[in-house]
Structures are given as C-alpha cells and as structure tokens.
Design a protein around this motif. Structure first.
Motif, short mmCIF file in Angstrom:
data_model
loop_
_atom_site.label_atom_id
_atom_site.label_comp_id
_atom_site.label_asym_id
_atom_site.label_seq_id
_atom_site.Cartn_x
_atom_site.Cartn_y
_atom_site.Cartn_z
N THR A 212 36.17 30.43 29.61
CA THR A 212 35.86 31.24 30.58
C THR A 212 36.93 31.54 31.79
O THR A 212 37.57 32.34 32.22
CB THR A 212 34.59 31.62 31.10
OG1 THR A 212 33.61 31.65 29.84
CG2 THR A 212 34.15 32.72 31.88
N LEU A 213 37.14 30.13 32.26
CA LEU A 213 37.85 29.92 33.53
C LEU A 213 39.46 30.05 33.25
O LEU A 213 39.68 30.91 34.19
CB LEU A 213 37.77 28.60 34.04
CG LEU A 213 36.30 28.20 34.54
CD1 LEU A 213 36.08 26.78 34.91
CD2 LEU A 213 36.03 28.99 35.74
N ILE A 214 39.92 29.74 32.23
CA ILE A 214 41.23 29.77 31.92
C ILE A 214 41.64 31.32 31.55
O ILE A 214 42.72 32.09 32.13
CB ILE A 214 41.74 29.12 30.78
CG1 ILE A 214 41.65 27.51 30.92
CG2 ILE A 214 43.14 29.41 30.36
CD1 ILE A 214 42.39 27.01 32.10
N GLY A 215 40.49 31.98 30.92
CA GLY A 215 40.58 33.41 30.65
C GLY A 215 40.48 34.31 31.98
O GLY A 215 41.51 35.23 32.01
N LEU A 216 39.80 33.85 32.93
CA LEU A 216 39.67 34.37 34.28
C LEU A 216 41.03 34.22 34.85
O LEU A 216 41.53 35.21 35.68
CB LEU A 216 38.64 33.75 35.00
CG LEU A 216 38.38 34.46 36.49
CD1 LEU A 216 37.91 35.90 36.36
CD2 LEU A 216 37.27 33.80 37.08
N LEU A 217 41.60 33.07 34.78
CA LEU A 217 42.88 32.95 35.44
C LEU A 217 44.12 33.95 34.90
O LEU A 217 44.62 34.34 35.71
CB LEU A 217 43.30 31.50 35.18
CG LEU A 217 44.58 30.90 35.69
CD1 LEU A 217 44.67 31.03 37.22
CD2 LEU A 217 45.14 29.74 35.31
N GLY A 218 44.08 34.14 33.56
CA GLY A 218 44.82 35.05 32.86
C GLY A 218 44.61 36.53 33.36
O GLY A 218 45.63 37.25 33.60
N THR A 219 43.42 36.78 33.58
CA THR A 219 42.93 38.22 34.14
C THR A 219 43.25 38.20 35.35
O THR A 219 43.99 39.26 35.73
CB THR A 219 41.43 38.08 34.06
OG1 THR A 219 40.86 37.99 32.77
CG2 THR A 219 40.95 39.47 34.61
N VAL A 220 43.23 37.50 36.31
CA VAL A 220 43.76 37.36 37.75
C VAL A 220 45.21 37.61 37.58
O VAL A 220 45.80 38.41 38.54
CB VAL A 220 43.50 36.32 38.55
CG1 VAL A 220 44.05 36.18 39.85
CG2 VAL A 220 41.85 36.14 38.66
N SER A 221 45.97 36.92 36.94
CA SER A 221 47.47 37.12 36.72
C SER A 221 48.12 38.39 36.55
O SER A 221 48.93 38.85 37.09
CB SER A 221 47.92 36.03 35.85
OG SER A 221 49.38 36.00 35.52
N GLY A 222 47.29 38.91 35.38
CA GLY A 222 47.66 40.29 35.05
C GLY A 222 47.26 41.38 35.95
O GLY A 222 48.08 42.15 36.33
N MET A 223 46.01 41.01 36.73
CA MET A 223 45.86 42.18 37.84
C MET A 223 46.89 42.20 39.12
O MET A 223 47.11 43.06 39.56
CB MET A 223 44.40 41.68 38.36
CG MET A 223 43.42 42.20 37.27
SD MET A 223 43.61 43.78 36.70
CE MET A 223 43.15 44.71 38.02
#
Length: 300
Positions: A212-223
């Motif tokens: 979940t945390l690594i996925g959230l990191l990718g989400t923030v990067s995309g945003m």
C-alpha cells in the motif's frame, strides 16, 4: 539406616543433576537450531527478495515495455494498445510493486509446502483421531508408531510427549508432577518446530503494509506530474495531465492488489499454523488425562 538415607539422597541428587543436564542440552539444541535457521534462512530470503525485484524489472522493461504494446511501436509517445502498455506507463514504481507481488507469491508457495509437510503424510484430522483413540485406550506404543509413520512437526512434538509419558510412568510421578513434566517436554519440542513454521511469515506480513505504501508513493508521483501539467503556462498539456493521472491510478491499483494478496496469504497460513499448534496442545491434554486415569487406577 544413615547409610541408606545417604545413598537415597545421593540417588536423588544424581537424578536431579541428570535431569538438569538433559534440560540444558535441549535448551542448547533449541538455541543452535534457531540460530542456524535464522542465519541460513535470512540469506536465502534476501536472495529471493533481490531475485523477485530483478524479475519485476525485467517483466516491466521487456514484456510490458515491448514495442508491440504501443501504437506505431513508439514506447515513449505511442498510445498503449493493451493493458501491458498501460501498466508500463505507470512509471518506475511499477517494477518494484511487481517484484513485491512476486515475493508474496513465492513465499506463499514456499510456506504452503513447508506447512503441508509439517502436518504430516496423511490428513491431520485423521491422524489426530487415531492418536486420540490410541491414547484413550492406553496404547502408547501404538501411538508412537503412528507418529513415526505420520512424520512432520506435529507428529514429532506429540511423539516427544508420548516418550516422556512412558518415562514418568516408570518413575511413578504423581499426576501434577507428570502434567508439568509432559507440558514442559511438549513446549520444548514445539519450540524446535515453530521457527520453521513461522519462517518468512514476517516478510509476508510486512508486504501487506509495504504494498500500500509503495503504491501510494507511485500515486503521489503521478499526481505531481498531473499538477505540473496544470501549472504550465498557457493551455494545460492534456497529454501530460492524462499521463500523470494514469500513472497515479496504475500505481494505486497495483499496490492495493499486492496488499490484498499478501493479506489473504498471511491470514491463510496463520490459520494453518494455529491449527497445528492446537492439535499439539490437544494431544498434550489427552496424554496428561491418560496419565491421571492411570494413577487413579493404581490408587483403587
């Protein structure tokens, strides 16, 4: 009379020292086994983690990033023609998430075989029913033979308790002393087997949160990329905006998927381990009750 008492005291002292020596040897064996399991297992687990990350990178680079997955064969600017191409555009976090998903699958398969082997050759419920019947009937030798045939961690722990049962029966311990001795024996036997059952479970439980945390990191990067496109002077770059949002959503989905698989795996194997330990405890109680019946029959 004094000589008899002195001899009796010496025998008791010798017996106590012998039991202490046996206990110290068992504790030493437990410690050595735990250390060897920790050192060897940690190295293998580390190699598996590195290998999974490398495989995840290769899948992302060479399979998902293949030119055939993009319009006009242009990997960077071509429109994705399928799901593989879309996931490839999720960015550099995607191969890490793929590696973590592979870790969950690899360690889950490894745990499945180890825990299945720990249960023994035949079905655990069938084995426990047979053992319970033998113990209630007082057929301890037959129960030990069944443990030898069954093999596995559960059978090994129960066999240790049965052997100790025969020992305390010869020594003539009272019920409470026998119960304590048998419980200690089965606890020591279980402590030898549990490290192997619980090995790598910490990694699977860690991947629940890390996914979940690594996925959230990718989400923030995309945003960040998406808002960067909105902040550009003049008309916003719609392609960059769509690419940033797409990257964010792909990482979110991959991270959630990895965590979901890890949660299912962890809960499944934790339940299996609990069943094994419950079977061992159940057998210990039956052995103690059998000894109490034996002592009761002597008093009648």
């Amino acid at each position: 009379m004094k000589r008899i008492n002195l001899l009796h005291d010496k025998l008791i002292t010798t017996k106590i020292n012998y039991l202490k020596t046996l206990k110290l040897k068992k504790m030493a064996n437990v410690q050595v086994k735990k250390e060897s399991t920790s050192n060897g297992g940690g190295m293998v687990s580390g190699l598996i983690i590195v290998a999974c990350i490398c495989v995840g990178i290769m899948i992302w680079k060479f399979i998902m990033g293949d030119a055939s997955n993009f319009e006009g064969g242009n990997v960077e600017k071509g429109h994705p023609l399928n799901t593989l191409g879309q996931v490839y555009h999720g960015g550099a976090i995607v191969p890490v998430l793929l590696g973590m998903l592979l870790m969950v699958l690899v360690f889950s398969i490894e745990r499945y075989f180890v825990i299945s082997k720990a249960a023994g050759k035949t079905k655990l419920d069938t084995f426990m029913t047979k053992i319970q019947s033998s113990i209630k009937a007082g057929e301890i030798d037959e129960a030990i033979v069944s443990c030898d045939k069954q093999q596995g961690s559960v059978a090994n722990a129960i066999k240790s308790a049965l052997v100790k049962y025969q020992a305390v029966k010869k020594e003539g311990f009272n019920s409470e002393e026998a119960a304590e001795t048998i419980h200690k024996e089965i606890e020591e036997a279980t402590s030898l087997e549990m490290p192997m059952l619980q090995k790598n479970m910490t990694i699977i439980s860690s991947l629940v949160s890390l996914g979940t945390l690594i996925g959230l990191l990718g989400t923030v990067s995309g945003m960040i990329k998406a808002f960067g496109a909105l902040a550009s002077a003049g008309t916003p770059d719609q392609a960059a905006l769509a690419s940033g949002i797409s990257e964010a959503l792909i990482n979110t989905a991959t991270g959630i998927g990895t965590s979901a698989v890890a949660i299912i795996s962890y809960n499944f194997f934790t339940s299996k381990i609990d069943d094994l330990t419950y079977s061992i405890d159940e057998a210990a109680v039956s052995i103690v009750n059998s000894y109490r019946r034996f002592r009761g029959s002597l008093k009648q």
